[in-house]
Write a protein that holds these residues in place. Structure first.
Motif, PDB file in Angstrom:
ATOM      1  N   VAL A 274       0.785  -1.141  -0.148  1.00  0.00           N
ATOM      2  CA  VAL A 274       0.078  -0.113  -0.028  1.00  0.00           C
ATOM      3  C   VAL A 274       0.965   1.143   0.136  1.00  0.00           C
ATOM      4  O   VAL A 274       0.619   2.226  -0.744  1.00  0.00           O
ATOM      5  N   CYS A 275       2.042   1.131   0.736  1.00  0.00           N
ATOM      6  CA  CYS A 275       2.855   2.393   0.630  1.00  0.00           C
ATOM      7  C   CYS A 275       3.789   2.538  -0.528  1.00  0.00           C
ATOM      8  O   CYS A 275       3.791   3.894  -1.211  1.00  0.00           O
ATOM      9  N   ILE A 276       3.906   1.593  -1.330  1.00  0.00           N
ATOM     10  CA  ILE A 276       4.377   1.766  -2.672  1.00  0.00           C
ATOM     11  C   ILE A 276       3.546   2.427  -3.585  1.00  0.00           C
ATOM     12  O   ILE A 276       3.812   3.442  -4.459  1.00  0.00           O
ATOM     13  N   MET A 277       2.260   1.836  -3.536  1.00  0.00           N
ATOM     14  CA  MET A 277       1.108   2.346  -4.300  1.00  0.00           C
ATOM     15  C   MET A 277       0.765   3.737  -4.039  1.00  0.00           C
ATOM     16  O   MET A 277       0.543   4.670  -4.788  1.00  0.00           O
ATOM     17  N   ARG A 278       0.701   4.360  -2.632  1.00  0.00           N
ATOM     18  CA  ARG A 278       0.793   5.697  -2.274  1.00  0.00           C
ATOM     19  C   ARG A 278       1.845   6.275  -2.998  1.00  0.00           C
ATOM     20  O   ARG A 278       1.645   7.512  -3.487  1.00  0.00           O
ATOM     21  N   ASN A 279       2.946   6.147  -2.888  1.00  0.00           N
ATOM     22  CA  ASN A 279       4.148   6.852  -3.483  1.00  0.00           C
ATOM     23  C   ASN A 279       4.116   6.856  -4.776  1.00  0.00           C
ATOM     24  O   ASN A 279       4.430   7.979  -5.530  1.00  0.00           O
ATOM     25  N   LEU A 280       3.692   5.631  -5.624  1.00  0.00           N
ATOM     26  CA  LEU A 280       3.525   5.919  -6.995  1.00  0.00           C
ATOM     27  C   LEU A 280       2.170   6.678  -7.607  1.00  0.00           C
ATOM     28  O   LEU A 280       2.254   7.081  -8.706  1.00  0.00           O
ATOM     29  N   SER A 281       1.300   6.969  -6.633  1.00  0.00           N
ATOM     30  CA  SER A 281       0.250   7.702  -6.948  1.00  0.00           C
ATOM     31  C   SER A 281       0.585   9.373  -6.593  1.00  0.00           C
ATOM     32  O   SER A 281      -0.210  10.152  -6.957  1.00  0.00           O
ATOM     33  N   LEU A 354      -3.072   3.087 -11.526  1.00  0.00           N
ATOM     34  CA  LEU A 354      -2.929   3.622 -10.505  1.00  0.00           C
ATOM     35  C   LEU A 354      -3.947   4.506 -10.119  1.00  0.00           C
ATOM     36  O   LEU A 354      -4.471   4.783  -9.232  1.00  0.00           O
ATOM     37  N   TYR A 355      -4.564   5.181 -11.302  1.00  0.00           N
ATOM     38  CA  TYR A 355      -5.531   6.289 -11.235  1.00  0.00           C
ATOM     39  C   TYR A 355      -7.014   5.846 -11.903  1.00  0.00           C
ATOM     40  O   TYR A 355      -7.804   6.764 -12.044  1.00  0.00           O
ATOM     41  N   ALA A 380      -5.432   5.860   3.110  1.00  0.00           N
ATOM     42  CA  ALA A 380      -5.950   7.520   3.023  1.00  0.00           C
ATOM     43  C   ALA A 380      -5.172   8.141   2.199  1.00  0.00           C
ATOM     44  O   ALA A 380      -5.486   9.121   1.428  1.00  0.00           O
ATOM     45  N   GLY A 381      -3.739   8.119   2.220  1.00  0.00           N
ATOM     46  CA  GLY A 381      -2.849   8.976   1.585  1.00  0.00           C
ATOM     47  C   GLY A 381      -2.937   8.852  -0.134  1.00  0.00           C
ATOM     48  O   GLY A 381      -2.677   9.601  -0.721  1.00  0.00           O
ATOM     49  N   ALA A 382      -3.102   7.269  -0.481  1.00  0.00           N
ATOM     50  CA  ALA A 382      -3.472   7.254  -1.604  1.00  0.00           C
ATOM     51  C   ALA A 382      -4.548   7.722  -2.258  1.00  0.00           C
ATOM     52  O   ALA A 382      -4.445   8.544  -3.405  1.00  0.00           O
ATOM     53  N   LEU A 383      -5.646   7.817  -1.693  1.00  0.00           N
ATOM     54  CA  LEU A 383      -6.773   8.491  -2.124  1.00  0.00           C
ATOM     55  C   LEU A 383      -6.620   9.921  -1.936  1.00  0.00           C
ATOM     56  O   LEU A 383      -7.092  10.989  -3.025  1.00  0.00           O
ATOM     57  N   GLN A 384      -5.831  10.467  -1.034  1.00  0.00           N
ATOM     58  CA  GLN A 384      -5.542  11.946  -1.139  1.00  0.00           C
ATOM     59  C   GLN A 384      -4.819  12.284  -2.540  1.00  0.00           C
ATOM     60  O   GLN A 384      -4.943  13.295  -2.902  1.00  0.00           O
ATOM     61  N   ASN A 385      -3.670  11.600  -2.518  1.00  0.00           N
ATOM     62  CA  ASN A 385      -3.046  11.846  -4.008  1.00  0.00           C
ATOM     63  C   ASN A 385      -3.686  11.710  -4.973  1.00  0.00           C
ATOM     64  O   ASN A 385      -3.889  12.628  -6.106  1.00  0.00           O
ATOM     65  N   LEU A 386      -4.651  10.737  -5.322  1.00  0.00           N
ATOM     66  CA  LEU A 386      -5.577  10.574  -6.348  1.00  0.00           C
ATOM     67  C   LEU A 386      -6.603  11.606  -6.689  1.00  0.00           C
ATOM     68  O   LEU A 386      -6.873  12.129  -7.711  1.00  0.00           O
ATOM     69  N   SER A 387      -6.976  12.251  -5.476  1.00  0.00           N
ATOM     70  CA  SER A 387      -7.964  13.201  -5.709  1.00  0.00           C
ATOM     71  C   SER A 387      -7.328  14.719  -5.636  1.00  0.00           C
ATOM     72  O   SER A 387      -7.914  15.625  -5.514  1.00  0.00           O
ATOM     73  N   ALA A 388      -5.957  14.830  -5.796  1.00  0.00           N
ATOM     74  CA  ALA A 388      -5.519  16.100  -5.759  1.00  0.00           C
ATOM     75  C   ALA A 388      -5.030  16.397  -7.360  1.00  0.00           C
ATOM     76  O   ALA A 388      -5.262  15.290  -8.368  1.00  0.00           O
TER      77      ALA A 388
END
Length: 656
Positions: A274-281, A354-355, A380-388
């Motif tokens: 999940v952390c990798i996915m968050r970083n790549l997002s 990813l998106y 939650a950080g991944a959703l944060q990144n994707l919604s930015a």
């Protein structure tokens, strides 16, 4: 149990010549028995009594052990390497001495030795040497081409123990920022092909008749995903390389889907994925190929049509309320988006996954099921990144979170005892509220939970949230009430004014004071609310900022663009770091709590917090209950949130 957990009760008691009294030290796990005794060269081992009585037996000094690594007899080499591994276990002085005596290049050379026993023991020694605070040991391994040697050995061996040692060593090395791109350059595709893809269960061309395979949560997979988690934080080029690595994103998503299907979302491997996915997002709206084709001038234009009251009525079902009469599910779904998803001639794959809006359901499942604070924060950080970002896909993501009933999931997590979860969820809600219908729903259903996370006049909130989390909550409230007098009214009804005034007048934090003042100014700007406020005993002075309002702002601001600065989790010793830095700060290894990250601009300070923290990317935290939702954790890392120069703070991205 992590590969580096010390288990003193499982000490190897083999008799070693040169030792007085049969001394044996604990070994790094999981190499049980890897401290092979040199006496195997003879037909029988001398007894302990004979060792004690015979003065010919003594401890070999370190130069002698290193010299044995070059002995022409292979068992001597393997035994010497095993003894070095034994000596280097949590002994920084011995590791330093091995480096000064040029033992590391010899060990790296043994990685190419054809005898499994030799390269296995050499790899075990290198793993122990690479573990710890001394980055010079890591650099020494890199300088003698240790990283490509480890990758070569990974390609040619099928021995699971050796693979664990190789990937564990690479995980240790990946904690040092200058080595991250070296690992990517030499080993990214090999690590993906040899470990991530086969252990994830993903198949590029699955057999139509076969069932999808589940992920295998092996130590090798945990080590490799931990390594990729570290290198994925190295910057834009590292993110590009990982996104474009053939099969990596596909395999990671398949592994996470397998974890959700099996309700096994709390293990370390899932956390790493999940952390990798968050970083790549992070920055997908800027960095992925073709991103410019989807940019929008104003992300709000496509979601602001129609009256807010009608939208509230139509979307009530998102929080469990009744849907508007006469609306069938199909009609309701079509009402969520005025834009159709781009037509595709083939299914999305690779970095495109990813998106895609489909990924929202996966993250929401993880947020619902996981008890691991680190995993919850990353999802939650991944959703944060994707919604930015002002691009079409972020518009779809914001609408999909609502459509998949994700807003109640996020709002519930505002009750978490974890500071970092509350912070990540708050910022995610802030970005999601760029969708007007989301803003109305969040204002109606989340305001109470947001206010409960604010400190009162007498004390901070019951959860004792960090300054940065309080600022994040305040910024989210500000975004929710901007252009919405109804949401401002909800804030008043939740008794939020008392807390906001207390923060703005008496908080010891200038950032909290400023953020609270921005919210109060926005509330006072709604003239229709002033009578109600005055009846409650409030007057204009309560809503005026302590500091001067920027010229021309008049207490409010128009919508501004996204802030693309990162949010590094920093070590507690970095209190003098300038808040609100706009620099893009690369992430480093995990900190003492197993998830915090370090600011590269002052790496040395990370070792002042404790004498025994080590590189937490290498040392998995003890398997206790500190990562569960209902535990109030202490010593949390803090985050340098953006202290916007204008009245209205802007949405932000995050990464691990």
């Amino acid at each position: 149990r992590g590969y580096d957990d010390p288990i003193e009760t499982e000490m190897v008691e083999e008799r070693i010549p040169y030792l007085h009294g049969g001394y044996a030290a604990p070994l790094a796990q999981p190499e049980r028995g890897s401290m092979a005794s040199i006496d195997r060269l003879g037909k029988r081992s001398p007894s302990i009594d004979s060792i004690r009585k015979d003065p010919r037996w003594r401890d070999p000094d370190l130069p002698e052990v290193i010299a044995m690594l070059s002995h022409p007899i292979d068992p001597v080499k393997s035994n010497a390497a095993a003894y070095l591994q034994h000596l280097c276990y949590e002994n920084d002085k011995i590791k330093k001495d091995v480096r000064h005596l040029k033992g590391i290049p010899i060990l790296v050379g043994l990685l190419d030795h054809p005898k499994p026993e030799v390269h296995r023991k050499a790899c075990g020694a290198l793993r122990n040497i690479s573990y710890g605070k001394d980055n010079e040991n890591k650099v020494a391994i890199k300088n003698c081409d240790g990283i490509p040697a480890l990758i070569r050995l990974l390609r040619k061996t099928n021995d699971m123990e050796v693979r664990e040692l190789i990937t564990g060593t690479l995980w240790n090395l990946s904690s040092y920022e200058p080595l991250k791109m070296v690992i990517i350059n030499h080993g990214l595709q090999t690590l993906t092909n040899e470990v991530i893809i086969p252990h994830s269960g993903w198949e590029s061309e699955p057999n139509e008749d076969s069932k999808p395979r589940d992920a295998e949560w092996t130590t090798v997979f945990k080590n490799t995903s931990g390594c990729l988690r570290n290198v994925s934080s190295d910057g834009a080029e590292a993110r590009r390389r990982l996104r474009e690595c053939d099969g990596l994103v596909d395999a990671l998503l398949h592994a996470l889907q397998s974890a959700v299907g099996k309700k096994d979302t709390d293990n370390k491997s899932v956390e790493n994925c999940v952390c990798i996915m968050r970083n790549l997002s992070y920055h997908v709206h800027k960095e992925v190929p073709g991103a410019d084709k989807y940019q929008e001038l104003d992300a709000s234009q496509t979601t602001s049509t129609g009256g807010s009251q009608k939208k509230k009525k139509d979307d009530a079902g998102c929080f469990g309320g009744k849907k508007a009469k006469g609306k069938k599910n199909g009609d309701l779904d079509r009402n969520f988006d005025t834009l159709d998803l781009p037509k595709r001639s083939e299914a999305a794959k690779g970095f495109e996954l990813l998106y895609q809006p489909d990924v929202v359901r996966l993250y929401l499942s993880i947020l619902t099921e996981s008890q691991n604070f680190n995993t919850l924060e990353a999802a939650a950080g991944a959703l944060q990144n994707l919604s930015a970002g002002n691009w079409t896909w972020s518009t779809y993501i914001r609408a999909t979170v609502r459509k998949e009933r994700g807003l109640p999931v996020l709002v519930e997590l505002l009750q978490s005892d974890s500071d970092k979860v509350v912070r990540a969820v708050s910022i995610a809600l802030r970005n999601l509220s760029m969708d007007r219908r989301n803003k109305d729903l969040i204002g109606s259903y989340a305001m109470g939970e947001l206010v409960r996370n604010l400190p009162s006049r007498q004390q901070r909130s019951a959860k004792n949230l960090e300054e940065d989390t309080v600022v994040a909550v305040l910024n989210t409230i500000h975004e929710i009430i901007t252009d919405s007098s109804e949401n401002a009214r909800s804030l008043i009804q939740t008794q939020g004014i008392q807390k906001l005034v207390a923060i703005s007048k008496s908080s010891q934090s200038p950032r909290e004071t400023k953020a609270a003042s921005h919210v109060l100014q926005m509330i006072w700007s709604y003239k229709e609310l002033r009578n109600a406020l005055q009846k409650d005993g409030w007057n204009k002075s309560h809503f005026q900022s302590v500091s001067a309002t920027p010229k021309g702002s008049k207490g409010t601001t128009g919508r501004s663009g996204y802030d693309d600065s990162t949010l590094p989790l920093v070590d507690k010793s970095q209190d003098n770091e300038k808040a609100g830095s706009r620099d893009m700060i690369p992430m480093d290894e995990l900190g003492p709590d197993g998830y915090s990250t370090i600011d590269h601009r002052d790496k040395e300070r990370k070792y002042k917090t404790s004498d025994n923290t080590g590189d937490a990317s290498e040392k998995e935290p003890l398997k206790n209950d500190t990562n569960r939702k209902n535990i109030n954790r202490s010593n949390r890392a803090s985050v340098n949130l953006v202290d916007a120069r204008d009245i209205k703070p802007q949405p932000v991205d995050s990464w691990v």
